[in-house]
Design an enzyme around this catalytic site. Structure first.
Site, PDB file in Angstrom:
ATOM      1  N   HIS A   1       0.850  -1.186   0.000  1.00 19.60           N
ATOM      2  CA  HIS A   1       0.000   0.000   0.000  1.00 19.60           C
ATOM      3  C   HIS A   1       0.891   1.244   0.000  1.00 19.60           C
ATOM      4  O   HIS A   1       2.119   1.146   0.133  1.00 19.60           O
ATOM      5  CB  HIS A   1      -0.952   0.001   1.194  1.00 19.60           C
TER       6      HIS A   1
ATOM      7  N   ASP B   1       5.880   4.711   4.964  1.00 23.22           N
ATOM      8  CA  ASP B   1       6.850   3.760   5.517  1.00 23.22           C
ATOM      9  C   ASP B   1       6.941   2.473   4.703  1.00 23.22           C
ATOM     10  O   ASP B   1       7.785   1.624   4.971  1.00 23.22           O
ATOM     11  CB  ASP B   1       6.537   3.458   6.986  1.00 23.22           C
TER      12      ASP B   1
END
Length: 304
Positions: A63, A67
């Site tokens: 996704h 991060d």
């Protein structure tokens, strides 16, 4: 000899810490090098871990939270800088295609690499051949997909049985290809060898897809952002606890459990190990940056 190992490039959720880089994982699988979720700093971690850009054959992004993806610009440009000679396939949620495009062309550079984009819009297979890869939608505030790799089942030849049947040299290969040589069947001189399975599950709440991806995995790499004391926070923000991840592994028949994606609120990783061990009695790894985790050897079920 084939190499099947996970090279851990980063294990921190949301922000890096003094001891943990943001996410990044390279799975070496025979001739494939699959880079999962390259967060910020991945290119430098690759250098520290001895991973070259030419090792990468696929990039799989679960996704588009930073991060898990802010390392893409550096990695993509490095593919061209190092003149990677083979195509590199990139898989990512189709709903984030505009993010991928921005990061692919974040700055000026001379693009030479053959980077092939494969946006994912629904559950199902995304690659085939000797290593099948499928994606399943997870439960997170932004669209996210987990990945499952499956090796086809095969057979292991038994030297003593081959000798008994007088089969040697090129006839062994012929028997493997055709399934029969004279009166000897392949099953007479071999045993079942189940293909290996690898699952990669990042940011998600508990959902059916987590179990489907994890089922009978030889290695499950799974997020454990929170501890059980913060289960309500995990649910609110779309994450798992170490306890939940370990229960999934136990209920899904996982052989090797690799926990990662740790919140900076917990400075002591031993707490994740303690919590998970209470639920899972298989091989358990609390991932550390730059660690190499060997995929367990194949299961072998003798024919009866």
């Amino acid at each position: 000899m084939s190499t099947r190992e996970l090279v851990v490039l980063g294990t921190a959720s949301q922000v890096p810490t003094r001891h943990r880089n943001q996410n990044g994982y390279l799975l070496r699988w025979d001739g494939e090098g699959i880079l999962f979720d390259p967060g910020e700093g991945t290119q430098r971690q690759m250098l520290r871990a001895g991973v070259a850009a030419t090792d990468i054959t696929r990039i799989c992004v679960t996704h588009f939270h930073g991060d898990h993806s802010l390392g893409l610009p550096g990695v993509i440009q490095r593919l061209s800088l190092d003149k990677v000679p083979h195509p590199v396939h990139a898989h990512f949620p189709a709903s984030g295609a505009h993010y991928f495009a921005r990061m692919r062309h974040a700055t000026a550079f001379y693009e030479q690499a053959d980077l092939r984009e494969h946006p994912i819009a629904e559950d199902g297979p995304i690659a085939g051949g000797k290593l099948a890869i499928e994606a399943r939608r997870l439960s997170h505030p932004v669209e996210a997909f987990g990945y499952r790799l499956t090796e086809p089942d095969g057979r292991t030849m038994l030297p003593e049985k081959l000798r008994e049947h007088g089969i040697a040299g090129p006839d062994v290969g012929r028997l493997q290809r055709e399934g029969r040589l004279g009166t000897t069947k392949l099953e007479d001189v071999s045993e079942a060898r189940p293909g290996q399975r690898f699952a990669f599950v990042m940011d998600t709440r508990l959902c059916d897809a987590v179990y489907a991806l994890s089922e009978n995995a030889d290695t499950l790499v799974i997020e454990s952002t929170f501890l059980a004391e913060d289960t309500s926070l995990a649910k609110d923000f779309g994450h798992l606890t170490a306890q939940q991840a370990a229960r999934v592994a136990a209920e899904s028949g996982v052989r090797q459990l690799v926990l990662t994606h740790f919140s900076q609120r917990y400075p002591d990783p031993a707490r994740f190990l303690e919590e998970a061990k209470a639920e899972f009695d298989g091989e358990l790894v609390v991932a550390q940056d730059l660690e190499r985790v060997q995929v367990p050897k194949r299961r072998s079920f003798p024919t009866g």
